[in-house]
Design an enzyme around this catalytic site. Structure first.
Site, mmCIF file in Angstrom:
data_model
loop_
_atom_site.group_PDB
_atom_site.id
_atom_site.type_symbol
_atom_site.label_atom_id
_atom_site.label_comp_id
_atom_site.label_asym_id
_atom_site.label_seq_id
_atom_site.Cartn_x
_atom_site.Cartn_y
_atom_site.Cartn_z
ATOM 1 N N SER A 79 0.694 -1.543 -0.069
ATOM 2 C CA SER A 79 0.180 0.087 0.258
ATOM 3 C C SER A 79 0.825 1.355 -0.050
ATOM 4 C CB SER A 79 -1.252 0.297 1.026
ATOM 5 O OG SER A 79 -2.256 -1.112 0.977
ATOM 6 N N HIS A 310 -6.479 -9.923 3.975
ATOM 7 C CA HIS A 310 -4.845 -10.462 4.416
ATOM 8 C C HIS A 310 -4.995 -11.255 5.572
ATOM 9 C CE1 HIS A 310 -1.887 -8.544 2.980
ATOM 10 N NE2 HIS A 310 -2.410 -7.591 3.539
ATOM 11 N N ASP A 352 -5.907 0.545 -3.703
ATOM 12 C CA ASP A 352 -4.550 1.144 -4.453
ATOM 13 C C ASP A 352 -3.808 -0.404 -5.056
ATOM 14 O OD1 ASP A 352 -4.882 -0.378 -1.665
ATOM 15 O OD2 ASP A 352 -3.545 0.291 -1.056
HETATM 16 ZN ZN LIG Z 1 -2.401 -5.065 2.779
#
Ligand SMILES: [Zn+2]
Length: 467
Positions: A79, A310, A352
């Site tokens: 990121s 994640h 992103d």
């Molecule tokens: Zn991440």
């Protein structure tokens, strides 16, 4: 003499061309960043909340583009360089924030208390590159950066700091404190609105409760208050803050804000009971920033979409995406009260980077997206080649990879804490390297189109602003 005349003719031609480029010039820009909100996360969130035929708020914005997100040194970005590419137009290395392309990531080291407060980015390791937030500030606009993560996390940090490591949170915090040691002077008299979590990066080491905090003993919040900032710690304090002062709201003592699913649970988890929603933060930020008659730049991050992905916990990823989308709606509704056709305000929404989430199997329309897959013809559970049911949402990698798949039941996979199955076993799921989506509406939004590199977005923001 002739050369001078020619030069002045060229200058006139350039000047004359400028208004055409700047047509639809945006006085205000709101840049929404869904961290890790890849295309399949958007689709799954849409189906989760509004069904296959419905639309998210972001789906309703007229202009769209696809964005390539690779970093200077990596096919798949983290990121830091991806947000920094949007903010600066420079392609940099993974984990680097708003620095020149030659900057090498060096992580901070731990102090005697065990906190990574020692910044190892040397003055010769690359150079800061200007951010769109700094450019807006230099033009006399009000600027803000708000997030559901720690305020020093990669995405917000890319707007107001320059550093060789996204993990140097304590040094990043110092960059936001006007007049203090380590201040980023490109911010002029300071970022006007800051909101997020991670108060420990702003306050001295606390040996009793948090066992975390600054090794240098500084209380950056006290320093900000002395510079005229209102300092808030809760939703109520945020609501009560006057709109004519600078503002910092830190709504979590030592980490990120709660996931939306936990913030809105009964009872709310952790500090969720006193935390505002991202939509509420966004509306307050607009109230604060719109006091400046020159306009504003605001960055709004839905930062925890990424964390849930994640964790391969699709439910929290989708509910945080909906909360992010609600913030977009709240911002557009708020702006339209004073700027009904968005003739002064550009809204940009993007991500992103992608994740490894996939929408899998030929599920029946209307089958809950988090549920086991059900066949589109029969409506009966679909089976894998070994005769076991499976979920529609799966990940390319992550923690839950059974050595031998077994049958899955709805009650299991619809639970809040269920982690979707993956192909490759990794303790934490990785980002994906695929292109992401961008949506835009309002002043200057026409230029956002095509399949473009993330660095190009910075140039488009500058053009829209007329910089
Ligand atoms: Zn991440």
């Amino acid at each position: 003499m002739k050369r001078l005349i020619l030069a002045s003719l060229i200058a006139t031609a350039v000047t004359a061309a400028a208004p055409a480029l700047a047509a639809g010039e945006a006085k205000n820009v709101i840049f929404f960043l869904g961290d890790g909100m890849g295309p399949s996360t958007i689709t799954a969130s849409r189906i989760y909340k509004y069904g296959e035929d419905g639309s998210l708020q972001m789906d309703k914005l007229e202009r769209t583009a696809r964005i390539r997100t690779y970093a200077n040194d990596a096919q798949t970005t983290d990121s830091a360089p991806s947000m920094a590419a949007y903010m600066t137009g420079v392609k940099m290395n993974n984990e680097v924030l708003s620095m020149s392309a030659d900057t090498v990531n060096v992580d901070p080291s731990k102090d005697a208390n065990g906190n990574a407060t020692i910044n190892n980015c040397s003055a010769t390791n690359g150079k800061p590159v200007p951010t769109i937030l700094e450019l807006a500030k230099a033009k006399g606009k009000a600027v803000g950066s708000i997030t559901t993560t720690e305020l020093t996390h990669a995405t917000p940090a890319a707007t107001y700091s320059h550093i060789c490591s996204r993990n140097a949170a304590y040094a990043i915090a110092a960059q936001a404190i006007p007049g203090g040691a380590g201040y980023n002077t490109a911010l002029g008299d300071g970022v006007d609105v800051l909101m997020g979590g991670g108060r420990n990066h702003f306050t001295p080491f606390d040996a009793t409760t948090n066992k975390t905090g600054r090794g240098d003993g500084r209380n950056l919040l006290t320093e900000l208050a002395a510079k005229g900032y209102t300092v808030a710690a809760t939703k109520a304090e945020m609501a009560a803050a006057p709109n004519n002062k600078k503002f910092i709201g830190i709504y979590s003592s030592r980490s990120h804000l709660e996931y939306e699913l936990d913030r809105t649970a009964t009872p709310p988890l952790g500090e969720g009971a006193t935390q505002p929603s991202l939509a509420e933060m966004t509306v307050k930020a607009i109230d604060l920033l719109s006091q400046n008659s020159n306009g504003f730049f605001l960055m709004v991050e839905g930062g925890r979409i990424d964390h849930a992905l994640h964790n391969t916990n699709a439910k929290r990823a989708l509910t945080d995406t909906i909360a992010f989308d609600d913030a977009i709606k709240a911002a557009i509704d708020k702006i339209k009260l004073t700027d009904p056709n968005l003739t002064n305000t550009l809204i940009v929404v993007t991500a992103d980077h992608d994740h490894t989430l996939a929408i899998n199997g030929y599920g029946k329309k209307g089958n809950p997206i988090l549920d086991i897959n059900r066949d589109y013809k029969t409506g009966l559970p679909t089976k894998d080649a070994d005769g076991n049911t499976y979920t529609t949402l799966v990940f390319g990698n992550g923690p839950n990879r059974p050595n031998l798949r077994t049958n899955l039941e709805s009650a299991t996979v619809l639970a809040d804490n269920y982690k979707q199955e993956t192909s490759i076993r990794l303790s934490s799921e990785t980002h994906g390297g695929g292109d992401v989506k961008l949506f835009a509406t309002g002043a200057g939004s026409k230029i956002f189109k095509g399949s473009i590199d993330n660095t190009k977005v910075f140039n488009l923001l500058k053009t829209a602003f007329g910089f």
